[in-house]
Design an enzyme around this catalytic site. Sequence first.
Site: not given
Ligand code: AHR
Length: 675
Positions: A45, A238, A371-372
């Site tokens: 990332e 993110c 993603n999350e």
């Molecule tokens: O790895 C850092 C962040 O942690 C990522 O962007 C996100 O997916 C998680 O909250």
Amino acid sequence: MKLRFLAFSLALAASTTAFAQHEMEVNTKKVGAEVSPTMYGLFFEDINFAADGGLYGELVKNRSFEFPQAYMGWRVFGNVELKDDGPFERCPHYVVLSDPGHKERRTGLQNEGFFGIGVEKGKEYRFSVWAKAPKGKSQIRVQLINEQAMYERQNFSEVKIDISSMEWAKYEVVIKSARTEPKANLRIFLSGKDPVCLEHVSLFPKDTYKGRKNGLRRDLAEALEDIHPGVFRFPGGCIVEGTTLDTRYQWKNTIGPVENRPLNKNRWEDTFDYRYFADYYQSYGLGFFEFFQLCEDIKAEPLPVLSVGLACQFQNKEEAHAAMDELQPFIDDCLDLVEFANGPVDSKWGKIRAEMGHPAPFNMKYLGIGNEQWDTHYYERLKPFVKAMREKYPEIKIVGTSGPDSEGKMFDKGWEAMKVQKADLVDEHYYRNEEWFLGTADRSKYPNCGALRYDSYSRKGPKVFAGEYACHGKGKKWNHFETSLYEAAFMTGIERNADIVEMATYAPLFAHVDGWQWRPDMIWYDNLRMFKSVSYYVQQMYARNKGTNVLTLTTADPQDAKGKKRVPVAGQEGMDGLFASSVYDKNTDEIVIKVVNTSKTAQPVSISLNGMKGERAATTLTLSHSGSMDDENTLDQPEKIRPVEGKLQCIDGKKGTVLSDQIPAMTFRLYHIKK
Ligand code: AHR
């Protein structure tokens, strides 16, 4: 005196006394579930200046003057004008350098790079610029400088470039650095009076990974390759979501000529005001083509993750997200990505891949959607994506997500929704403390903590992708030995459950020492140096020794008075902090055993390889601290802690070949034994 002597003897005895021998058995006769080739991988990332200023080789910040403050990263002097009708539609800005009006005055500009520009003595750097001379000719002088130096001259390398056309053209020269400077600047002077227009000012080391132009920083990319990763997840995190939807990562903006890739604001500029970098943008120079190419180079399965139409849920309410009837462009992004990666060269997106130099498909097999994300916002949006993907590309495995929790109501709800929607994998994220990783956390809150986590997972339905995890020490959130050891302990559970866990990626991957927002991270660097954290070595030890099939490794349950029940070695009460797992490697015909001793005392172990006979030589690889649990690798001591090779002799035993060893306190050791 006597008493003091007694106390000393007792203390000495306590520090050297080992616990009773732990007897384990590996069933080598029955080869178990396949360990997926994707198992241990990497999660990239652009956080902590991981792309621009990190893996991406570009040394110039804001090379196209597209930052909202057009001269961010630059200092301009003399007669400089900013214009916006340049040759690249999506990056329209450029500068015009003109006569400063006096022969003793100067016109030019100076770039600070990313926390400076790192250059090394004798190494070559490729400077390039798009330029035109409104009067038909002009000249610039390009210098590497150190403003702070006490030398007579600030510049230590210089080249002159004649700009010879009224039309925009690319000019390229190689500059050899006469000095090693971690924080140099790039300075450009206008020579003479004739004006010049400059756009996309770029400086790369010539020696990039695989020698590519627009390439990657070699030492960092090689560190990735060195892990032997099974999968590579990108581009986040993110940043897939963005703080707002318009700043989400958009892969279509990251392909084609680099000069025309529009700038994006990095979501990590916004997140933590206590680690704020106002100049954190994404040039997209490291884009989806480069990611796929990297996957191919390092032989990792590509796993792109795309937006599901949700802006970061932590940062937004409902109105920030794309409404259900606005999802089509997001769905198209998914479908078109498969065509970009795998489609024929005469398809719309496959053609672009071919034009970029890769006519052969990238053979993408996985796609993460969202993603999350969590709750109904996600589940309802995911449905039309899954439908469209299944209809057009049923062969692509879809990765859904269970959100940011390691367990609990929302986590369960997420898993349930992914089962209903028949996702192929569920991406789990857990950044947890020492107790969680060791399995000693409060079970009423964290019923699924520790290395036994996956033993109870249903074998029906989606597989697990442990997509982001790391042990975050309580009050010690950095890369120290202890937390890495607990990650190793936890991973024995991932390995034992390879029938349900298809892949796992530690997170985050990269961090610039001058520009990080989040830690711990796997690999750290400044402009010239890098070091691998202990967690890196844990991941590497697993990834390079993942074998092909799980073998059952058990011990007598310390809780069973009769000693008949056999259980995995996962740090349960009575195990004295031991964790272990075993695999068979059919390619090398070897048994691989991993043992992690998380206790403060050496542990004698005896492991019977049931089904094998006779003496055997074993090789070992040991990762241990160098005195303190807080030990860490650093830029100055990059190899303070690293795996060390050794040897051991196994003897013949009653049930099979026996491996006996004394595992030092707080140590991760793995063994290879020829079958
Ligand atoms: O790895 C850092 C962040 O942690 C990522 O962007 C996100 O997916 C998680 O909250």
